[in-house]
Write a protein that holds these residues in place. Structure first.
Motif, short mmCIF file in Angstrom:
data_model
loop_
_atom_site.label_atom_id
_atom_site.label_comp_id
_atom_site.label_asym_id
_atom_site.label_seq_id
_atom_site.Cartn_x
_atom_site.Cartn_y
_atom_site.Cartn_z
N LEU A 1 27.81 4.40 47.22
CA LEU A 1 29.17 4.29 46.68
C LEU A 1 29.66 5.72 46.47
O LEU A 1 29.00 6.50 45.78
CB LEU A 1 29.17 3.54 45.34
N PHE A 2 30.79 6.07 47.06
CA PHE A 2 31.31 7.44 46.96
C PHE A 2 32.31 7.56 45.82
O PHE A 2 33.06 6.63 45.53
CB PHE A 2 31.94 7.86 48.28
N HIS A 3 32.34 8.73 45.19
CA HIS A 3 33.21 9.01 44.05
C HIS A 3 33.76 10.42 44.17
O HIS A 3 33.12 11.30 44.75
CB HIS A 3 32.42 8.92 42.74
N PRO A 4 34.94 10.68 43.58
CA PRO A 4 35.40 12.08 43.53
C PRO A 4 34.38 12.92 42.78
O PRO A 4 33.83 12.49 41.76
CB PRO A 4 36.72 11.98 42.75
N PRO A 5 34.08 14.12 43.25
CA PRO A 5 33.05 14.96 42.61
C PRO A 5 33.34 15.28 41.14
O PRO A 5 32.40 15.47 40.37
CB PRO A 5 33.04 16.23 43.46
N ASP A 6 34.60 15.30 40.74
CA ASP A 6 34.89 15.62 39.35
C ASP A 6 34.56 14.47 38.39
O ASP A 6 34.69 14.61 37.17
CB ASP A 6 36.35 16.07 39.17
N ARG A 7 34.09 13.35 38.91
CA ARG A 7 33.69 12.22 38.06
C ARG A 7 32.18 12.18 37.82
O ARG A 7 31.68 11.28 37.14
CB ARG A 7 34.11 10.90 38.72
N LEU A 8 31.43 13.15 38.35
CA LEU A 8 29.97 13.09 38.25
C LEU A 8 29.47 13.11 36.81
O LEU A 8 28.55 12.37 36.47
CB LEU A 8 29.35 14.25 39.04
N ALA A 9 30.06 13.93 35.97
CA ALA A 9 29.62 14.00 34.57
C ALA A 9 29.82 12.66 33.87
O ALA A 9 28.93 12.18 33.15
CB ALA A 9 30.37 15.10 33.83
N ASP A 10 30.96 12.01 34.09
CA ASP A 10 31.22 10.70 33.48
C ASP A 10 30.24 9.65 33.99
O ASP A 10 29.73 8.83 33.21
CB ASP A 10 32.65 10.24 33.79
N LEU A 11 29.98 9.67 35.29
CA LEU A 11 29.05 8.69 35.87
C LEU A 11 27.65 8.86 35.30
O LEU A 11 26.95 7.88 35.03
CB LEU A 11 29.02 8.84 37.40
N THR A 12 27.23 10.11 35.12
CA THR A 12 25.90 10.37 34.57
C THR A 12 25.80 9.90 33.12
O THR A 12 24.79 9.34 32.71
CB THR A 12 25.58 11.88 34.66
N LYS A 13 26.87 10.07 32.34
CA LYS A 13 26.87 9.62 30.94
C LYS A 13 26.84 8.10 30.86
O LYS A 13 26.16 7.53 30.01
CB LYS A 13 28.11 10.14 30.22
N LYS A 14 27.59 7.43 31.73
CA LYS A 14 27.70 5.97 31.67
C LYS A 14 26.39 5.29 32.07
O LYS A 14 26.08 4.20 31.58
CB LYS A 14 28.83 5.49 32.59
N ALA A 15 25.68 5.88 33.01
CA ALA A 15 24.43 5.25 33.49
C ALA A 15 23.35 6.33 33.62
O ALA A 15 22.99 6.73 34.73
CB ALA A 15 24.67 4.56 34.83
N PRO A 16 22.81 6.82 32.48
CA PRO A 16 21.87 7.95 32.53
C PRO A 16 20.55 7.63 33.23
O PRO A 16 19.84 8.55 33.63
CB PRO A 16 21.64 8.28 31.06
N ASP A 17 20.23 6.35 33.42
CA ASP A 17 18.97 5.99 34.08
C ASP A 17 19.14 5.74 35.58
O ASP A 17 18.18 5.37 36.25
CB ASP A 17 18.36 4.75 33.41
N GLN A 18 20.35 5.94 36.10
CA GLN A 18 20.60 5.70 37.52
C GLN A 18 20.91 7.01 38.24
O GLN A 18 21.45 7.94 37.65
CB GLN A 18 21.76 4.72 37.70
N ALA A 19 20.57 7.05 39.53
CA ALA A 19 20.80 8.25 40.33
C ALA A 19 22.29 8.48 40.56
O ALA A 19 23.02 7.58 40.97
CB ALA A 19 20.08 8.12 41.67
N VAL A 20 22.72 9.71 40.28
CA VAL A 20 24.06 10.19 40.59
C VAL A 20 23.85 11.48 41.40
O VAL A 20 23.08 12.35 40.98
CB VAL A 20 24.87 10.49 39.32
N VAL A 21 24.50 11.58 42.55
CA VAL A 21 24.21 12.68 43.46
C VAL A 21 25.45 13.54 43.70
O VAL A 21 26.52 13.04 44.04
CB VAL A 21 23.70 12.15 44.83
#
Length: 201
Positions: free
Chosen positions: A126-146
């Motif tokens: 699933l692709f996301h804008p790169p500026d959303r990486l910090a939010d994605l990592t906070k929301k799901a800290p146990d899942q891979a965010v690349v």
């Protein structure tokens, strides 16, 4: 958990070597891409980077891995993609954010009578804008965010060469003057950064 799948400083320096050089030919051997320029060759291969988490222990991504090599050392039979593209004026790195769908268990199947394919687990990017990486990592800290560098854009006065991976298939691709090359995420999921030239005219 955040994984970095980005170009190194040395790889960015290798790209900067292209600025001001004439592109003679772009070719592929089906796995890697070769951009032959005055005095050298940019070889782009796929680099696999593991990105496991508790839900997907074997997950991984591929990013382009550029290296500036001596012409004639690339070996292998090659298919010509383009030629005479002009002098390199600008180089950009395209970045995206990536997470994975939740794993889906697949049952055994019999696509052809008498041929049994064992069940397994399927998930995809699933692709996301790169500026959303910090939010994605906070929301799901146990899942891979690349944080993924997915493409290299090389521009001349008249042409646009894109060297890229699709994040999953273990091969590098090339596209010349295409508005939407197959396999790349949508433009709103990509950010671009300029490779500063190392040389002055």
């Amino acid at each position: 958990m955040l994984f970095q799948a980005v170009l190194t400083l040395d790889e960015r320096r290798a790209l900067a070597e292209l600025i001001g050089r004439n592109i003679h030919r772009v070719a592929t051997d089906g796995w890697a891409q070769y951009t032959l320029v005055e005095g050298g060759c940019l070889q782009v291969t796929p680099r696999e980077i593991p990105t496991p988490d508790d839900y997907r222990p074997y997950a991984g991504v591929c990013r382009p891995e550029p290296a500036f090599i001596e012409p004639g050392t690339e070996g292998r039979e090659k298919e010509r993609i383009a030629g005479s593209l002009g002098v390199v004026e600008e180089i950009w790195v395209l970045k995206t954010g990536l997470t994975f769908t939740f794993p889906e268990t697949l049952p055994d199947s019999e696509p052809v009578k008498g041929v049994l394919v064992p069940g397994g687990v399927r998930y995809g990017p699933l692709f996301h804008p790169p500026d959303r990486l910090a939010d994605l990592t906070k929301k799901a800290p146990d899942q891979a965010v690349v944080d993924l560098d997915i493409a290299i854009e090389i521009r001349t006065a008249r042409h646009d060469l894109l060297l890229y991976t699709d994040s999953q298939a273990y091969l590098a691709r090339a596209a010349v003057d295409k508005k939407k090359p197959a396999g790349l995420p949508a433009k709103d999921k990509i950010a671009r950064s300029w490779i500063l030239p190392q040389k002055t005219a």
